[in-house]
Scaffold this active site. Structure first.
Site, PDB file in Angstrom:
ATOM      1  N   SER A 281      72.500  85.010  17.208  1.00  0.00           N
ATOM      2  CA  SER A 281      71.435  84.913  18.224  1.00  0.00           C
ATOM      3  C   SER A 281      70.816  83.532  18.325  1.00  0.00           C
ATOM      4  O   SER A 281      69.819  83.362  19.039  1.00  0.00           O
ATOM      5  CB  SER A 281      70.326  85.926  17.898  1.00  0.00           C
ATOM      6  OG  SER A 281      70.809  87.248  17.976  1.00  0.00           O
TER       7      SER A 281
ATOM      8  N   GLU B  91      78.419  36.456 -27.535  1.00  0.00           N
ATOM      9  CA  GLU B  91      79.853  36.283 -27.336  1.00  0.00           C
ATOM     10  C   GLU B  91      80.269  34.848 -27.059  1.00  0.00           C
ATOM     11  O   GLU B  91      81.383  34.453 -27.407  1.00  0.00           O
ATOM     12  CB  GLU B  91      80.326  37.170 -26.158  1.00  0.00           C
ATOM     13  CG  GLU B  91      80.271  38.657 -26.422  1.00  0.00           C
ATOM     14  CD  GLU B  91      81.419  39.140 -27.300  1.00  0.00           C
ATOM     15  OE1 GLU B  91      82.220  38.303 -27.763  1.00  0.00           O
ATOM     16  OE2 GLU B  91      81.500  40.351 -27.546  1.00  0.00           O
TER      17      GLU B  91
END
Length: 663
Positions: free
Chosen positions: A326, A65
Site C-alpha cells: 500500500s 631504526e
C-alpha cells in the site's frame, strides 16, 4: 673515476615495482574506513602516508631504526661500520646497520636480510630509491609494506587490528609495539605470544629512554600499558554497498561513499536486534537518505552479511525488486489532488465495487461507506484509492513513478489498476525516491551513494500543495504502540500473501524505509507492515536524530476548507467507470428508475427506496434535499428541469444513484 662508476652502477639499477597493490578501501563521508578488501594471497595491505600517522611514532621509528634517515643517501656507512665492529667483537650480529630505505628495498623485493649478496642488493636499491623518491615517499613505502603479523602489511592494517583504530593518534607504548613487531612479526604476534610481544616492546622503550628520545616518566608510564592479545576484525560496514562500489569500478583503489559510519553501525545493530525471536528465514533491510541533498546516509541490505544459510544475508534487499503493498497510495492521492479530482476533505465511497473482472477489497474485508479522502488514506483503504486511480489511469501512475527516478517492473506487459495496491515491482531505493519526492515539496530527488557524483536535475512530479497535503495526512497517523508520539509522516504497507512488510517515513530533512520479509519471496504468515516495520522505523529515526524536523506550514496556494465549503465537484467523488456491487441490503432507488424521463413536476417528486438501514438521506445533484428519514416513500420539494441525479444514502453510508430527465 670510482665515484662515476658508482653513480653509473646505481643509475643502472632495475628497481622493483614501487606501486605494489594495496587493499581496495571503501570509506564513509568523513574518510572513516567502512571496508577493505584483501590483495593477493589474502594480504591486508593498506596504504599509509606519513601525514596519516602519529608523529610520535615516526620520530620513535627513525630514532630506533635509522637515526640519520633524514640525512643519508640511502646507506648509512657509519651504521654499517658500527655493526661490523660489533659483530667482530661479539662473534655474532648485534645490529644490522640497515637503514629504513634498505628495509624498504628488502620489503619491495622480499629479499634476504643476512647474506652479503642480499645486503649488497639492498644497498644498491636503496641508493637508487633515494635518487628517485624523496624521504617522505620512502617512509610511506615502509609504512605501507612493513609486516605486522599474519596477513597484515602496513601500519594502518596493524593499528586497526591490534588497537581498533587508525594510526593518527598513538600512545608511546603503542608506537614502541609497532616498532618491535616488524622485526619478528610471527614470534611477536600478541594473539599468539603476548609475553614475547610485551618484552620486545619494552626493549624498544628502554633503548629510547637511554638515548633520551623518551623521558623516564613517559617511558615508565608506557611500560605499564598491557599489550592486548585481542586481534580485532577489520570493519565491515555497509558491506553490500561496498560490493556495489567495487563492482562498478573494480580498478579503483579508494571508494568514498556518502554513508555515515556511526549511523550505519547503529542501524546494522538495530537490524540484528529486530530479528531476535523472529523465525529464522526472516530478513530485514533499511535505507536512510537526506532528501534535501539526495545523499544516502545508511544502507542495511540485511541483518547479517555473512548469514547465508538461514536468511541469505549476502542478498542486498535494498536493491531487490519487491511488491510495495500500500505504500504507493500517498502518490495516487497527491496526483488526484493535482488533477482536481479530490481534496483531503472530499467524501469518497468505500463499498463493494467492480472494474470488469477486477473487484478490489479492503485488507480487513469491511467497508466504511462514505468517508473523507484524508481518512481513507489514514486507514489505508483500498477501494477509494482504486476509484481514484481509475480516473487517473494506470499509465499516468506509471509515468509519475518513472518521473521520480524509480524503475518500476510490471509482472505483465500492461499496467492495470492493481498497480496501486502493490501489483508492480519496485526496490527499496525506488520507494525512498518516491517518498523523498513527497518530502521535497513534490520535486524528484536523485539519490546518490558515491561522493562527488553528479546529480540529475530535479523534476516536478506533484505540486507543492499536494505534497504538503499528503505529508500532513501521513503525519497525523497514530504512531505504533510504544513509539514516541512525534509527527513523523509515515505509511506502512503489506504485500499480497504477507510477503513484504514495509514502513516508510520522512520529516523535513530525512527519509527512511524499513522492510521485513523472506529474500526468496515466500509468504511470512502474520507479517504486517504496521506491526513489524513501523516500530523499527520510529526507532530508526531515534538513532538518526534526537528530534524530528517539522514539515512546516502549507504553501500559500493550498486549499484549506471543510467539506461543506469546497466547490461542489470536490465535495463528493465517485468513479465514473466503477460498477458498485449491490449487496442484498444495499439501499436501492425503486422510483424513479435510472434513466427515467418525467413529465413536468408540480413542485414535488415522490421517491421510493427499497432496502438499506434507516434513517435515509436524499440528495439531488449533490445537494441534500432531506435527511434523517425514517420512511421509504418520500415526497420531496423538487422542481428542477432537465438532467438531474438523485442519490440515497443509508445509515451505513451505502448509496444508490439514478439519473433522470424532467421535461
Amino acid at each position: 673515476m670510482a665515484r662515476d662508476r658508482v653513480d653509473l652502477w646505481v643509475d643502472a639499477t632495475v628497481l622493483p615495482n614501487l606501486l605494489a597493490e594495496t587493499s581496495v578501501e571503501v570509506r564513509d563521508r568523513s574518510g572513516q574506513l567502512l571496508r577493505a578488501y584483501p590483495v593477493e594471497d589474502g594480504l591486508m595491505r593498506l596504504g599509509a602516508a606519513p601525514h596519516q600517522v602519529d608523529q610520535t611514532y615516526i620520530d620513535m621509528l627513525v630514532a630506533y631504526e635509522d637515526q640519520r634517515f633524514w640525512q643519508h643517501s640511502g646507506v648509512d656507512f657509519l651504521a654499517l661500520g658500527r655493526a661490523a665492529v660489533q659483530a667482530v667483537a661479539n662473534g655474532e650480529i648485534v645490529s644490522g646497520g640497515s637503514t629504513l630505505t634498505m628495509q624498504v628495498a628488502r620489503l619491495l623485493e622480499d629479499g634476504s636480510t643476512g647474506r652479503w649478496q642480499g645486503k649488497l642488493r639492498q644497498m644498491r636499491v636503496a641508493l637508487a630509491l633515494e635518487r628517485k623518491l624523496d624521504k617522505r615517499q620512502i617512509l610511506a613505502l615502509y609504512l605501507t609494506h612493513a609486516p605486522f603479523g599474519g596477513n597484515l602489511e602496513g601500519v594502518r592494517a596493524a593499528t586497526l587490528v591490534w588497537f581498533g583504530k587508525e594510526p593518527g593518534r598513538l600512545t608511546p607504548a603503542q608506537a614502541a609495539f609497532l616498532i618491535a613487531l616488524p622485526q619478528s612479526p610471527e614470534t611477536r604476534r600478541p594473539d599468539r605470544n603476548r609475553l614475547n610481544a610485551q618484552a620486545a616492546r619494552d626493549r624498544v622503550l628502554r633503548r629510547l629512554i637511554a638515548e633520551g628520545v623518551l623521558s623516564q616518566e613517559t617511558g615508565a608510564a608506557a611500560k605499564t600499558e598491557t599489550v592486548s592479545a585481542q586481534r580485532r576484525a577489520f570493519p565491515v560496514l555497509a558491506a553490500h554497498m561496498a560490493d556495489r562500489a567495487l563492482q562498478a569500478a573494480p580498478d579503483q583503489r579508494l571508494h568514498d561513499l556518502t554513508v555515515d559510519a556511526a549511523l550505519q553501525k547503529s542501524l546494522e545493530q538495530l537490524a540484528a536486534r529486530s530479528l531476535l525471536g523472529q523465525e529464522e528465514r526472516l530478513s530485514v533491510a533499511m535505507l536512510v537518505a537526506n532528501h534535501q541533498t539526495g545523499e544516502i546516509l545508511a544502507s542495511v541490505g540485511s541483518a547479517g552479511y555473512r548469514d547465508n544459510d538461514r536468511r541469505a544475508g549476502f542478498v542486498d534487499m535494498t536493491q531487490a525488486i519487491r511488491s510495495p503493498g500500500s505504500t504507493l497510495k500517498p502518490l495516487i492521492y497527491a496526483m488526484g489532488f493535482d488533477e482536481g479530482l479530490v481534496h483531503p476533505q472530499t467524501l469518497i465511497t468505500d463499498q463493494p465495487v467492480r472494474f470488469g473482472a477486477y473487484a478490489p477489497r479492503n485488507f480487513d474485508g469491511h467497508f466504511r461507506g462514505e468517508i473523507k479522502v484524508a481518512e481513507a488514506l489514514r486507514q489505508s483503504l483500498n477501494i477509494p484509492v482504486v476509484l481514484l486511480a481509475d480516473q487517473l489511469g494506470p499509465a499516468r501512475v506509471m509515468a509519475a513513478l518513472r518521473k521520480t527516478g524509480a524503475a518500476p517492473k510490471l509482472p505483465t506487459g500492461t499496467a492495470g489498476l492493481a498497480v496501486v495496491l502493490g501489483g508492480v515491482g519496485l526496490s527499496m531505493q525506488d520507494l525512498v525516491r518516491i517518498y523523498a519526492m513527497q518530502a521535497n515539496q513534490g520535486r524528484s530527488v536523485d539519490l546518490v551513494w558515491q561522493q562527488h557524483r553528479a546529480q540529475q536535475p530535479a523534476r516536478r512530479v506533484i505540486s507543492r500543495a499536494a505534497a504538503w497535503q499528503v505529508g500532513h495526512i501521513l503525519s497525523s497517523i497514530a504512531p505504533p504502540a510504544g513509539a514516541p508520539p512525534n509527527r513523523l509522516a509515515y505509511k506502512t504497507g503489506t504485500s499480497y500473501g504477507h510477503r513484504d512488510a514495509w514502513a516508510l517515513g520522512y520529516d523535513a530533512t530525512h527519509v527512511a524505509a524499513v522492510w521485513f520479509g523472506r529474500p526468496d519471496g515466500t509468504p511470512v504468515p502474520g507479517a504486517f507492515g504496521g506491526d513489524l516495520a513501523a516500530p523499527v522505523l520510529f526507532e530508526l529515526f531515534q538513532h538518526l536524530k534526537p528530534a524530528l524536523d517539522p514539515l512546516g506550514p502549507p504553501p500559500p496556494e493550498t486549499l484549506m476548507l471543510p467539506t461543506a465549503e469546497l466547490p461542489q465537484p470536490l465535495q463528493r467523488f465517485r468513479g465514473r467507470d466503477a460498477v458498485f456491487e449491490k449487496t442484498p441490503d444495499t439501499p436501492k432507488l425503486a422510483f424513479p428508475p435510472d434513466g427515467a424521463r418525467l413529465a413536468p413536476l408540480d413542485g414535488g417528486l415522490t421517491v421510493k427506496v427499497r432496502d438499506g438501514v434507516l434513517p435515509l438521506s436524499i440528495l439531488a445533484n449533490g445537494v441534500p434535499l432531506a435527511t434523517g428519514l425514517h420512511q421509504r416513500e418520500i415526497d420531496l420539494a423538487f422542481d428542477e428541469k432537465g438532467a438531474s441525479s438523485l442519490t440515497v444514502i443509508d445509515a451505513k453510508g451505502r448509496s444508490d444513484r439514478v439519473a433522470i430527465w424532467v421535461d
